[in-house]
Design an enzyme around this catalytic site. Structure first.
Site, PDB file in Angstrom:
ATOM      1  CG  HIS A  82     -35.087 -25.464  29.040  1.00 48.90           C
ATOM      2  ND1 HIS A  82     -35.946 -26.039  29.090  1.00 48.90           N
ATOM      3  CD2 HIS A  82     -34.143 -26.172  28.912  1.00 48.90           C
ATOM      4  CE1 HIS A  82     -35.707 -27.323  29.651  1.00 48.90           C
ATOM      5  NE2 HIS A  82     -34.366 -27.487  29.634  1.00 48.90           N
ATOM      6  CG  ASP A 161     -37.931 -35.674  24.341  1.00 55.84           C
ATOM      7  OD1 ASP A 161     -36.584 -36.105  24.048  1.00 55.84           O
ATOM      8  OD2 ASP A 161     -38.341 -35.169  25.420  1.00 55.84           O
ATOM      9  NE  ARG A 168     -31.442 -40.105  25.525  1.00 54.12           N
ATOM     10  CZ  ARG A 168     -31.466 -38.924  25.928  1.00 54.12           C
ATOM     11  NH1 ARG A 168     -32.724 -38.101  25.683  1.00 54.12           N
ATOM     12  NH2 ARG A 168     -30.745 -38.078  26.707  1.00 54.12           N
ATOM     13  CB  SER A 183     -33.981 -34.823  24.686  1.00 54.65           C
ATOM     14  OG  SER A 183     -34.770 -34.761  25.913  1.00 54.65           O
ATOM     15  CE  LYS A 187     -37.851 -32.021  26.491  1.00 52.96           C
ATOM     16  NZ  LYS A 187     -37.414 -33.092  27.530  1.00 52.96           N
TER      17      LYS A 187
END
Ligand code: URA
Length: 436
Positions: A82, A161, A168, A183, A187
């Site tokens: 990621h 999320d 947010r 968050s 995922k």
């Protein structure tokens, strides 16, 4: 349990229990807890913070709020990667085939770009016919048989999320380290991999502009991953200028192909080797990073990484000949240079500005509904630390519209700063966080 009491508890500086966090996340996902109460809770967390345990509870509650992808039918250790995102970040396009060619299976969910940073899915759609809208069954089959599959993030992945991030975003509560880390990790955990390599970017074009914030985020995410039983490593990398030389969808695909042929930009190639070597170690294919690096160099030299990209593109409906003939990728009709106004050293190349130029040209999405032009973008010929002579080409803009070209040209020209003093570039790899 009442949400009112939980808000009061957090506001007064106390830690929430697992049951309380589960209640809050599931109630909010189902629409039973209203936005105004969740906003108050987010603001209380913003000011009071969350401890390690609470952060893990929140991450798990969000990960489990929807489908948890089960990759157990695929043999071997599945490793995910990621990136916290940046300009010219085409890493997955080169890294996934490199790693898969070495035997580690990549099952990846990716997103589209919004704003001035691009998304992997948009870039992949530069291959004619390529689709990430494949069924879970097809996704698992491709990973098992070819070693890579990439699909769009489903609505059912961590829906808590999705809802909370949107809240947010409009309540000034995004930039809290525990909330960002939970968050992102929710995922990743829901996407099912056994091990996770994180690329945490820092610099003018990154979410984390300051190195100390990038370290804090990296540590927080590694801690969550480890607490959740997933082997997790974070590489902190530089995003003070765009990664590699290409910014824009098809241009980035072309650069990824060049890299798979051993002729990629040095910074980008180094980043792929570093991330890839950790993925091979964590995937059980290399004993250490050095061996991993050698394996990656081999699959580039013998062409198997490029062939893996072609196999992957074909399996998802794309035109594989474009992998071997990148000149077939979408091309812009106008290509114009910008020139150096004086002799000197490039000492700044404002990263976000380069991303915005690509957006102006039509290569990015202003809103979720925008249609993007895959062929446009920027080809950088000079980057920070390079010496230039007056009149030399700094970059080329690829465009299809004269007015957009003029606007982007002006902006790109000002994104460059040329000074009289030699400026050293930051190393692309700043650090690696393995254990916390
Ligand atoms: N990216 C995410 O997915 N979540 C955040 O909170 C911030 C960035």
């Amino acid at each position: 349990m009442r949400m009112y009491d939980l808000i009061m508890k957090k506001r007064n500086g106390k830690a929430l229990s697992k049951e309380e966090i589960d209640y809050m996340v599931s109630g909010y996902t189902k629409g039973e807890i209203p936005d105004y109460q969740m906003s108050a809770m987010m603001m209380a967390i913003y000011f009071v913070g969350m401890n390690e345990e609470e952060t893990l509870f929140l991450t798990m509650a969000m990960a489990e709020s929807g489908d948890m992808l089960d990759l157990s039918s695929i043999s071997g250790i599945k490793v995910d990667k990621h990136s916290t995102g940046g300009v010219g970040d085409k890493t997955s396009l080169a890294l996934a085939p490199m790693v898969a060619a070495c035997g580690v299976k990549i099952a990846k969910m990716s997103g589209r770009g919004l704003g001035h940073t691009g998304g992997t899915i948009d870039k992949l759609e530069s291959f004619k016919g390529f689709s990430t809208e494949i069924s879970i069954q097809q996704f698992l089959k491709n990973v098992d048989e070819i070693g890579i599959a990439i699909m769009g993030q489903t609505k059912e992945l961590a829906p808590a999320d999705k809802k909370l991030y949107a809240l947010r975003d409009v309540t000034a509560t995004v930039d809290n380290m525990s909330l960002i880390a939970s968050s992102i990790m929710s995922k990743k955990l829901a996407a099912g991999a056994d091990a996770i390599v994180l690329d945490v970017k820092t610099g003018s074009g990154a979410f984390m502009k300051r190195q100390e914030d990038a370290y804090a985020l990296a540590k927080e995410m590694v801690r969550i991953g480890q607490n959740a039983g997933r082997n997790t490593v974070a590489v902190i990398s530089d995003m003070d200028q765009p990664l590699g030389n290409a910014v824009g969808n098809a241009l980035e695909v072309k650069e990824a192909i060049d890299t798979l042929q051993g002729k990629g930009a040095e910074d980008f190639t180094r980043l792929c080797y570093t991330l890839g070597s950790y993925m091979l170690v964590m995937g059980g294919k290399a004993e250490n990073e050095e061996q991993g690096r050698k394996m990656l160099k081999k699959v580039i030299a013998d062409g198997s990484a490029l062939n893996k990209l072609a196999q992957f593109v074909k399996a998802q409906g794309g035109e594989e000949s474009m992998v071997y003939h990148p000149e077939l990728l979408p091309k812009a009709s106008l290509i114009e240079p910008i020139y150096a106004p004086r002799d000197g050293w490039v000492d700044k190349l404002v990263c976000d500005e380069v991303g915005i130029c690509s957006l102006i040209l039509g290569g990015g999405r202003e809103t979720k509904e925008s249609v993007i032009d895959l062929s446009v973008g920027i080809e950088l010929k000079k980057k920070i630390g390079n010496y230039v002579k007056k009149g030399e080409v700094l970059a080329y803009l690829h465009a299809n519209d004269r007015a957009k070209l003029a606007a982007a040209k002006e902006r790109l020209f000002h994104a460059y700063q040329i000074g009289g003093e030699e400026r050293k570039t930051n190393s692309i790899i700043i650090d690696v966080v393995k254990q916390v």
